[in-house]
Motif scaffolding. Structure first.
Motif, PDB file in Angstrom:
ATOM      1  N   GLU A  70       0.844  -1.188   0.000  1.00 64.39           N
ATOM      2  CA  GLU A  70       0.000   0.000   0.000  1.00 64.39           C
ATOM      3  C   GLU A  70       0.883   1.243   0.000  1.00 64.39           C
ATOM      4  N   ASP A  71       0.720   2.038  -1.031  1.00 67.56           N
ATOM      5  CA  ASP A  71       1.453   3.295  -1.145  1.00 67.56           C
ATOM      6  C   ASP A  71       0.651   4.382  -0.445  1.00 67.56           C
ATOM      7  N   THR A  72       1.041   4.656   0.796  1.00 68.12           N
ATOM      8  CA  THR A  72       0.331   5.673   1.575  1.00 68.12           C
ATOM      9  C   THR A  72       0.938   7.061   1.381  1.00 68.12           C
ATOM     10  N   SER A  73       2.000   7.136   0.582  1.00 74.24           N
ATOM     11  CA  SER A  73       2.613   8.440   0.325  1.00 74.24           C
ATOM     12  C   SER A  73       2.025   9.109  -0.907  1.00 74.24           C
ATOM     13  N   ALA A  74       1.078   8.444  -1.551  1.00 76.48           N
ATOM     14  CA  ALA A  74       0.424   9.062  -2.703  1.00 76.48           C
ATOM     15  C   ALA A  74      -0.363  10.280  -2.245  1.00 76.48           C
ATOM     16  N   ALA A  75      -0.354  11.301  -3.068  1.00 79.25           N
ATOM     17  CA  ALA A  75      -1.041  12.551  -2.726  1.00 79.25           C
ATOM     18  C   ALA A  75      -2.078  12.871  -3.792  1.00 79.25           C
ATOM     19  N   PRO A  76      -3.217  13.405  -3.391  1.00 79.88           N
ATOM     20  CA  PRO A  76      -4.224  13.801  -4.368  1.00 79.88           C
ATOM     21  C   PRO A  76      -3.669  14.837  -5.339  1.00 79.88           C
ATOM     22  N   GLY A  77      -4.272  14.869  -6.507  1.00 79.93           N
ATOM     23  CA  GLY A  77      -3.881  15.848  -7.498  1.00 79.93           C
ATOM     24  C   GLY A  77      -2.775  15.388  -8.414  1.00 79.93           C
ATOM     25  N   THR A  78      -2.316  14.124  -8.266  1.00 80.23           N
ATOM     26  CA  THR A  78      -1.181  13.636  -9.041  1.00 80.23           C
ATOM     27  C   THR A  78      -1.536  12.334  -9.750  1.00 80.23           C
ATOM     28  N   LEU A  79      -1.017  12.154 -10.947  1.00 82.47           N
ATOM     29  CA  LEU A  79      -1.096  10.886 -11.666  1.00 82.47           C
ATOM     30  C   LEU A  79       0.149  10.076 -11.322  1.00 82.47           C
ATOM     31  N   TYR A  80      -0.053   8.843 -10.820  1.00 80.92           N
ATOM     32  CA  TYR A  80       1.064   7.973 -10.496  1.00 80.92           C
ATOM     33  C   TYR A  80       1.075   6.783 -11.451  1.00 80.92           C
ATOM     34  N   ARG A  81       2.279   6.347 -11.787  1.00 79.54           N
ATOM     35  CA  ARG A  81       2.453   5.139 -12.586  1.00 79.54           C
ATOM     36  C   ARG A  81       3.363   4.181 -11.810  1.00 79.54           C
ATOM     37  N   TYR A  82       3.023   2.888 -11.860  1.00 81.52           N
ATOM     38  CA  TYR A  82       3.738   1.887 -11.065  1.00 81.52           C
ATOM     39  C   TYR A  82       4.183   0.718 -11.943  1.00 81.52           C
ATOM     40  N   LYS A  83       5.272   0.081 -11.511  1.00 76.45           N
ATOM     41  CA  LYS A  83       5.693  -1.189 -12.096  1.00 76.45           C
ATOM     42  C   LYS A  83       6.445  -1.975 -11.022  1.00 76.45           C
ATOM     43  N   VAL A  84       6.478  -3.302 -11.198  1.00 75.00           N
ATOM     44  CA  VAL A  84       7.069  -4.197 -10.197  1.00 75.00           C
ATOM     45  C   VAL A  84       7.954  -5.205 -10.914  1.00 75.00           C
ATOM     46  N   ARG A  85       9.026  -5.618 -10.262  1.00 73.84           N
ATOM     47  CA  ARG A  85       9.823  -6.725 -10.782  1.00 73.84           C
ATOM     48  C   ARG A  85      10.266  -7.606  -9.620  1.00 73.84           C
ATOM     49  N   ALA A  86      10.457  -8.893  -9.907  1.00 74.24           N
ATOM     50  CA  ALA A  86      10.922  -9.849  -8.905  1.00 74.24           C
ATOM     51  C   ALA A  86      12.443  -9.922  -8.949  1.00 74.24           C
ATOM     52  N   TYR A  87      13.040 -10.367  -7.835  1.00 74.35           N
ATOM     53  CA  TYR A  87      14.494 -10.534  -7.829  1.00 74.35           C
ATOM     54  C   TYR A  87      14.881 -11.785  -7.065  1.00 74.35           C
ATOM     55  N   LEU A  88      16.075 -12.278  -7.390  1.00 74.95           N
ATOM     56  CA  LEU A  88      16.633 -13.471  -6.759  1.00 74.95           C
ATOM     57  C   LEU A  88      18.148 -13.312  -6.732  1.00 74.95           C
ATOM     58  N   LYS A  89      18.745 -13.514  -5.568  1.00 77.99           N
ATOM     59  CA  LYS A  89      20.195 -13.436  -5.450  1.00 77.99           C
ATOM     60  C   LYS A  89      20.780 -14.826  -5.662  1.00 77.99           C
ATOM     61  N   LEU A  90      21.566 -14.961  -6.742  1.00 79.18           N
ATOM     62  CA  LEU A  90      22.048 -16.271  -7.135  1.00 79.18           C
ATOM     63  C   LEU A  90      23.384 -16.119  -7.846  1.00 79.18           C
ATOM     64  N   ASN A  91      24.295 -17.082  -7.588  1.00 78.16           N
ATOM     65  CA  ASN A  91      25.612 -17.068  -8.229  1.00 78.16           C
ATOM     66  C   ASN A  91      26.343 -15.747  -7.998  1.00 78.16           C
ATOM     67  N   GLY A  92      26.167 -15.177  -6.816  1.00 75.14           N
ATOM     68  CA  GLY A  92      26.841 -13.945  -6.472  1.00 75.14           C
ATOM     69  C   GLY A  92      26.258 -12.713  -7.118  1.00 75.14           C
ATOM     70  N   LYS A  93      25.184 -12.865  -7.831  1.00 72.15           N
ATOM     71  CA  LYS A  93      24.553 -11.741  -8.500  1.00 72.15           C
ATOM     72  C   LYS A  93      23.068 -11.715  -8.179  1.00 72.15           C
ATOM     73  N   THR A  94      22.486 -10.559  -8.416  1.00 70.06           N
ATOM     74  CA  THR A  94      21.034 -10.439  -8.257  1.00 70.06           C
ATOM     75  C   THR A  94      20.386 -10.550  -9.627  1.00 70.06           C
ATOM     76  N   GLN A  95      19.529 -11.540  -9.774  1.00 72.82           N
ATOM     77  CA  GLN A  95      18.788 -11.716 -11.020  1.00 72.82           C
ATOM     78  C   GLN A  95      17.436 -11.028 -10.880  1.00 72.82           C
ATOM     79  N   TYR A  96      16.979 -10.446 -11.983  1.00 73.06           N
ATOM     80  CA  TYR A  96      15.705  -9.742 -11.975  1.00 73.06           C
ATOM     81  C   TYR A  96      14.786 -10.306 -13.055  1.00 73.06           C
ATOM     82  N   SER A  97      13.519 -10.278 -12.755  1.00 67.50           N
ATOM     83  CA  SER A  97      12.534 -10.584 -13.793  1.00 67.50           C
ATOM     84  C   SER A  97      12.339  -9.358 -14.664  1.00 67.50           C
ATOM     85  N   ALA A  98      11.608  -9.530 -15.737  1.00 68.07           N
ATOM     86  CA  ALA A  98      11.184  -8.357 -16.499  1.00 68.07           C
ATOM     87  C   ALA A  98      10.191  -7.562 -15.659  1.00 68.07           C
ATOM     88  N   TYR A  99      10.098  -6.262 -15.950  1.00 71.21           N
ATOM     89  CA  TYR A  99       9.125  -5.439 -15.244  1.00 71.21           C
ATOM     90  C   TYR A  99       7.705  -5.844 -15.639  1.00 71.21           C
TER      91      TYR A  99
END
Length: 744
Positions: free
Chosen positions: A515-544
């Motif tokens: 829940e994004d409680t920092s959103a303020a009225p009067g503004t258009l917000y856009r969101y995206k999410v990606r998953a991550y996994l730490k493996l082989n000494g690196k962080t792997q990410y999914s597509a957004y």
């Protein structure tokens, strides 16, 4: 063998003769004889092989001390409980089965109504059709049909898959096994070390990355000594543990009861053994003769009341297609001539597996291949099938507490074993054309399961699917589907249609909502999410994920009308919007815009400005607003509207003498003025005096009687408005008109 067959045939003929008398309906004693014949036939079925069933209902099922609902209740069993059918009785309304069952390791017996019993044994259906009176048949039949077609006793998330299977196979019965266990507790128990393993060739997302299972410095997994197996990840365990992922025609047979049935055939066993070292191959039986593996499995299965298909597929699963394991070679040093086809007690790592398994074989005298098959089958049946773990799934995941507690008593560590074996059985049934027989499937149900089936981890993290839901004007709830094997998720937000994305927060695996409680009225917000996994000494990410918007902009209004009523009043009106109110701004001359009025309520959509100073040009604009936590948030402004308040010069239309004592004047009406001021002079260039003030806007004529014959007079006029603060404001003068009064 011949005498046994004659005895069975005699029993059945006697039962049939009695049955004829029953259906003639002569008297009560004859009905009693009919029940006796049915009971004798039932006993004959049990002599052939054991009758197994499973209790099914959408609620707990009472087991009575006697075949009477008024009798004492011995136990209340959940749907999915394994029972043996030891006897059958009926009264004038109900068919009852006497059952044997266990709870927490203790054996019990009692009576249940037949409508709660489901079985795949076709012999029982034949028995009830042949021997029971019509009302009892209907009682048993109604229960079976009800449970075959009814999926409402399952949670909603199971039903679409079950309905699809029932449409294709209406004879199948699905029984909910209400484990009473919490999903989270079961998953935690199944993550115990070495309880679930996968092979090293599987995707990295299938392997546990917990310390001890995985070395983050070297990027390698801890392989079980002497094997190519590693600890399974929680994500892949969840997938295989979740029964909803396997309610397909190919995988559902891991939930089939593993008891002997009339549909089992030698040809079916051969289908399962096809392509393995056992296909069409012979071995010595206990009498020294030669029989094929398929004949051996049929013979052993019937004698133990266990599915020979299960026995064949289990050996195939344990020994593979080549059959080159030291456990069945008969040549392992120190254990020459001993065999363990079912890998019973063959636990540990490396050579320890072979030693322990062959110690079990030697201790039980499995010194021929047939003895090893029968002994291993008997050990498996007595330890698992006859103790509640009567499906492939339950042998992989010990979630039945009838015997031996929970979780630890699992046949195999291979996480995929139950599904693999079930698919082998299904393929055999399909090849034999018997998929439409009346199979019974016992499917576990857990408390507080995820809302949707747990996803299968792919080689790379799959892309989350995001939704964004506004909560009033103050917050946004973001939710997404689980990405299998993810350690967590990163949430990004951008402001406006073209703003740059910035990381807003990170959450751990198991959380699919933010829940994004920092959103303020009067503004258009856009969101995206990606998953991550730490493996082989690196962080792997999914597509957004796809970008989702939450538009908190306040809806802007637009003008409905704009009118300059007079030189000091402007009337404004605008369209109604879902806001708390409107603010009206005015700009005069070179000054900036100034708030002149705040109107509360979205229905307040008009305003009359009576405060402008005449002679000015004013511009107006309006915006809506909402108030959240004492703070106002605004929409965009409307377009501007201009109000010109410059007073127009009146037009003096006519000035003429009327005789020698009057001069008549007329002018064009100024609808925005409050009145007119008339000025007169004896000279054209100056000396004008106000000779008349007319306070009525509609008056456009006046006669001047204060004149003298033979004189010339000059006139001009101007309009005026009354100011709210007092006094007046006048327009410019009209053009001058002159009139010469005749002398006589």
């Amino acid at each position: 063998m011949i005498s046994k067959t004659i005895r069975k045939l005699t029993t059945l003929l006697l039962a049939a003769a009695m049955l004829i008398t029953v259906f003639q309906g002569i008297s009560v004693p004859v009905r009693a004889a009919g029940q006796s014949s049915a009971k004798a036939a039932f006993a004959a079925l049990k002599q052939d092989y054991e009758l197994y069933g499973v209790l099914t209902n959408d609620a707990d099922i009472p087991v009575y001390k006697q075949a009477d609902t008024g009798a004492a209740v011995i136990k209340t069993l959940p749907s999915g409980s394994q029972v043996t059918l030891t006897d059958a009785v009926w009264d004038t309304q109900t068919l009852w089965f006497k059952i044997g069952f266990a709870a927490n390791g203790t054996a019990y017996s009692g009576y249940v109504e037949s409508r709660y019993v489901a079985t795949a044994d076709a012999r029982l259906a034949e028995w009830e059709e042949q021997y029971l009176p019509a009302y009892a048949v209907q009682s048993f039949g109604r229960g079976a049909a009800k449970n075959a077609a009814k999926v409402s006793s399952f949670p909603e998330s199971y039903r679409p898959m079950l309905k699809k299977l029932l449409q294709a196979h209406p004879n199948w019965t699905f029984v909910p096994m209400n484990t009473g266990l919490e999903w989270a507790d079961v998953l935690k128990a199944e993550m115990t070390d070495s309880r679930n393993l996968v092979q090293t060739y599987h995707p990295d997302t299938w392997k546990s990355t917990k310390p001890g299972d995985y070395n983050a410095q070297t990027g390698t997994w801890t392989i079980k000594s002497g094997t190519d197996w590693v600890q399974a990840s929680e994500a892949i365990v969840k997938f295989y543990l979740d029964p909803r992922n396997f309610l397909t025609e190919e995988s559902v047979f891991q939930f089939e009861q593993l008891v002997y049935g009339s549909h089992h055939t030698k040809a079916g066993v051969e289908k399962i053994l096809s392509g393995t070292f056992m296909a069409n191959k012979k071995l010595e039986d206990k009498s020294g003769g030669k029989i094929t593996y398929s004949q051996a499995f049929m013979k052993i299965g019937k004698s133990l009341k266990v599915s020979p298909y299960f026995l064949a597929s289990r050996v195939r699963q344990e020994q593979g297609s080549k059959g080159d394991s030291p456990l069945i070679s008969g040549t392992y040093p120190g254990f020459e001539g001993y065999y363990n086809y079912f890998n019973r007690r063959a636990s540990g790592v490396g050579e320890e597996v072979y030693r322990r398994g062959l110690e079990e074989a030697k201790a039980n005298g499995w010194n021929t291949r047939y003895k090893a098959l029968k002994g291993g089958a008997k050990s498996t049946a007595s330890d698992f099938i006859f103790k509640g773990q009567d499906t492939l799934y339950l042998q992989k995941f010990d979630v039945d507490a009838s015997y031996d507690g929970l979780y630890w008593h699992q046949y195999m560590q291979n996480l995929l074993a139950a599904d693999n074996e079930g698919k082998t059985v299904q393929q055999s049934y399909r090849d034999m054309g018997i998929l439409n027989k009346a199979f019974v499937f016992k499917i576990p149900v857990y408390n507080n399961m995820p809302a949707t089936p747990c996803p299968k981890p792919e080689e790379h993290l799959s892309r989350p699917s995001l939704t964004a839901q506004k909560n009033g004007y103050a917050s946004v709830t973001l939710s997404w589907n689980e990405t299998a094997a993810a350690e967590g998720y990163q949430i990004y937000r951008a402001e406006g249609a073209n703003g740059a994305f910035k990381k807003l927060a990170s959450v751990t695996a198991g959380e699919f909502i933010f829940e994004d409680t920092s959103a303020a009225p009067g503004t258009l917000y856009r969101y995206k999410v990606r998953a991550y996994l730490k493996l082989n000494g690196k962080t792997q990410y999914s597509a957004y994920s796809d970008i989702k918007s939450a538009d908190f902009t306040i809806p802007a209004t637009a003008w409905s009308s704009f009118k300059v009523k007079n030189y000091k009043t402007v009337t404004l009106s605008w369209k109604k919007k879902s806001v708390d109110g409107y603010k009206i701004y005015r700009k005069s001359g070179n000054d900036g815009y100034r708030l002149i009025q705040t109107l509360w309520g979205k229905s307040s959509v008009s305003f009359q400005d009576a405060s402008p100073a005449p002679g000015q040009t004013n511009t107006y604009r309006i915006r809506g607003f909402i108030t959240v936590n004492g703070k106002d948030y605004h929409s965009a402004y409307t377009s501007v509207q201009k109000a010109k308040l410059q007073m127009a010069k009146p037009e003096l239309k006519k000035a003429s003498a009327s005789g020698t004592k009057k001069i008549k004047l007329s002018w064009k009406r100024d609808t925005k003025a409050d009145g007119y001021q008339i000025y007169r002079s004896r000279t054209k260039k100056g000396g004008y005096k106000n000779v008349k003030t007319i306070s009525k806007n509609k008056t456009v004529k006046w006669t001047d009687t204060g004149i003298k014959a033979g004189k010339t007079y000059y006139y001009k006029i101007r309009s005026y408005v009354n100011l709210p603060s007092g006094g007046t404001k006048s327009s410019g003068y009209s053009a001058v008109k002159s009139v010469t009064v005749p002398k006589k």
